[in-house]
Design a protein around this motif. Structure first.
Motif, PDB file in Angstrom:
ATOM      1  N   VAL A 107      58.905 -25.281  20.620  1.00  0.00           N
ATOM      2  CA  VAL A 107      59.324 -23.930  21.009  1.00  0.00           C
ATOM      3  C   VAL A 107      59.532 -23.801  22.520  1.00  0.00           C
ATOM      4  CG1 VAL A 107      58.665 -21.491  21.031  1.00  0.00           C
ATOM      5  CG2 VAL A 107      58.366 -22.836  18.941  1.00  0.00           C
ATOM      6  N   PRO A 108      58.590 -24.243  23.373  1.00  0.00           N
ATOM      7  CA  PRO A 108      58.851 -24.141  24.814  1.00  0.00           C
ATOM      8  C   PRO A 108      60.103 -24.902  25.264  1.00  0.00           C
ATOM      9  CG  PRO A 108      56.528 -24.539  24.423  1.00  0.00           C
ATOM     10  CD  PRO A 108      57.224 -24.721  23.113  1.00  0.00           C
ATOM     11  N   GLU A 109      60.347 -26.065  24.655  1.00  0.00           N
ATOM     12  CA  GLU A 109      61.545 -26.819  25.026  1.00  0.00           C
ATOM     13  C   GLU A 109      62.813 -26.091  24.584  1.00  0.00           C
ATOM     14  OE1 GLU A 109      60.770 -30.691  23.417  1.00  0.00           O
ATOM     15  OE2 GLU A 109      58.964 -30.878  24.632  1.00  0.00           O
ATOM     16  N   ALA A 110      62.746 -25.403  23.440  1.00  0.00           N
ATOM     17  CA  ALA A 110      63.882 -24.575  23.014  1.00  0.00           C
ATOM     18  C   ALA A 110      64.066 -23.390  23.955  1.00  0.00           C
ATOM     19  CB  ALA A 110      63.658 -24.080  21.581  1.00  0.00           C
ATOM     20  N   LEU A 115      67.024 -20.389  28.186  1.00  0.00           N
ATOM     21  CA  LEU A 115      67.071 -19.812  29.529  1.00  0.00           C
ATOM     22  C   LEU A 115      68.264 -20.349  30.318  1.00  0.00           C
ATOM     23  CD1 LEU A 115      63.278 -19.900  30.495  1.00  0.00           C
ATOM     24  CD2 LEU A 115      64.670 -17.876  30.042  1.00  0.00           C
ATOM     25  N   ALA A 116      68.598 -21.613  30.068  1.00  0.00           N
ATOM     26  CA  ALA A 116      69.706 -22.229  30.797  1.00  0.00           C
ATOM     27  C   ALA A 116      71.066 -21.851  30.229  1.00  0.00           C
ATOM     28  CB  ALA A 116      69.542 -23.753  30.791  1.00  0.00           C
ATOM     29  N   GLU A 117      71.140 -21.727  28.899  1.00  0.00           N
ATOM     30  CA  GLU A 117      72.439 -21.572  28.251  1.00  0.00           C
ATOM     31  C   GLU A 117      72.688 -20.180  27.666  1.00  0.00           C
ATOM     32  OE1 GLU A 117      72.639 -24.645  25.337  1.00  0.00           O
ATOM     33  OE2 GLU A 117      72.230 -26.259  26.770  1.00  0.00           O
ATOM     34  N   ASN A 118      71.620 -19.500  27.252  1.00  0.00           N
ATOM     35  CA  ASN A 118      71.772 -18.174  26.624  1.00  0.00           C
ATOM     36  C   ASN A 118      70.646 -17.247  27.086  1.00  0.00           C
ATOM     37  OD1 ASN A 118      74.020 -18.570  24.392  1.00  0.00           O
ATOM     38  ND2 ASN A 118      72.684 -20.368  24.297  1.00  0.00           N
ATOM     39  N   ALA A 290      69.016 -24.296  19.436  1.00  0.00           N
ATOM     40  CA  ALA A 290      68.100 -24.715  20.503  1.00  0.00           C
ATOM     41  C   ALA A 290      66.872 -25.410  19.924  1.00  0.00           C
ATOM     42  CB  ALA A 290      67.682 -23.504  21.335  1.00  0.00           C
ATOM     43  N   LEU A 291      66.346 -24.908  18.823  1.00  0.00           N
ATOM     44  CA  LEU A 291      65.194 -25.544  18.171  1.00  0.00           C
ATOM     45  C   LEU A 291      65.567 -26.936  17.672  1.00  0.00           C
ATOM     46  CD1 LEU A 291      63.801 -22.492  16.163  1.00  0.00           C
ATOM     47  CD2 LEU A 291      62.648 -23.645  18.061  1.00  0.00           C
TER      48      LEU A 291
END
Length: 302
Positions: A107-110, A115-118, A290-291
């Motif tokens: 979850v944190p990596e998603a 944050l970067a893309e959406n 993202a996940l």
């Protein structure tokens, strides 16, 4: 067609036993409750209540309706929750419910990717173990659930829910540093048949007992806990050994334990679960993507 407002008032009258008590509970006046019950009887065409002294008694028709009212109102509530969830998702808020080790890794990596893309998509994070997490999707408490399952142990998926596979998570045997078998690169599960064991959450414990039975032994389970740090601490002091997902060991590894590949290989499948209709919602699709990327990039070890 029954009026849901009248049905809710009827249910409250049945629960409280009188028009006046129902009025107090609902914040209505007693005449308003009386009028609603008369309107409901007109809709049905048959009396629902009969006087019994100073109280009320349900007629046969009233008893029949009472049996169905709770189910009908529960279904309406669930439908409203899901509709509310859809409306909120259009603004970019997505509620994700995950098991603890996923909330600490995938979850944190998603979130980093989002944050970067959406950056307009906002996550609300919840935590629960399966199968309760998947049921939260059905009830409308969350929009996406991250849950795990094991091969050979059937986990029924509600008909309205879609499973989106994310990754496979290898199980590892956790041994105290200095254990004789820690010198091996891989450890046969059967070679641990004489050990004492620390077992995890109910779903993990059921899988553990299943794989041990396949290897011809019943493990001596001396402790059970769903706290991963507690499991490792117990292993560290020599209280027993444990099977632990590599996902956990990728972020939590006690300095007095070591993880070794266990043979035969046992994996759990990590998936996202979402209502079929929510797959068409852009914010949900973005979070699922993202996940998926975060899960594919996972590395683990101890």
């Amino acid at each position: 067609m029954l009026d849901s407002r009248h049905l809710a008032t009827f249910d409250q009258v049945v629960r409280t036993g009188s028009y006046s008590a129902a009025a107090r509970a609902l914040g209505y006046t007693q005449p308003a409750v009386t009028q609603q019950m008369k309107a409901l009887e007109r809709e049905i065409g048959i009396p629902l209540f009969a006087r019994a002294g100073r109280g009320l008694k349900l007629t046969e028709a009233g008893e029949a309706l009472a049996r169905h009212a709770e189910v009908i109102l529960g279904d309406l509530t669930a439908a409203q929750q899901q509709l509310d969830a859809l409306a909120k998702l259009r603004s970019g808020r997505v509620r994700v419910c995950a098991f603890p080790s996923a909330n600490a890794t995938v979850v944190p990596e998603a979130v980093s990717l989002l944050l970067a893309e959406n950056p307009g998509v906002r996550l609300e994070l919840l935590e629960d173990e399966p199968p309760a997490s998947v049921q939260r999707v059905v009830s409308g408490e969350c929009d996406i659930a991250l849950a795990f399952s094991y091969p050979g142990l059937h986990a029924e998926i509600p008909a309205q829910v879609v499973e989106v596979p994310l990754m496979e998570d290898l199980l590892t045997v956790v041994l105290p540093v200095g254990h004789p078998l820690a010198r091996r690169r891989a450890v046969r599960l059967a070679d641990l048949s004489g050990e004492r064991w620390i077992a995890g959450c109910p779903r993990c414990r059921a899988n553990f007992l299943h794989v041990c039975a396949e290897q011809g032994f019943t493990p001596d389970v001396v402790f059970t806990t769903d706290d991963n740090l507690a499991v490792q601490s117990l292993v560290a002091v020599g209280a027993g050994v444990a099977l632990m997902p590599a996902l956990v060991l990728s972020f939590l590894c006690h300095d007095k334990v070591t993880g070794r590949v266990v043979v035969p290989h046992t994996r759990r499948k990590v998936s996202a679960y979402v209502l079929r209709d929510h797959l068409r919602i852009p914010a949900v699709k973005v979070v699922l993507d993202a996940l998926g990327k975060a899960a594919a990039a996972r590395t683990s070890g101890c």
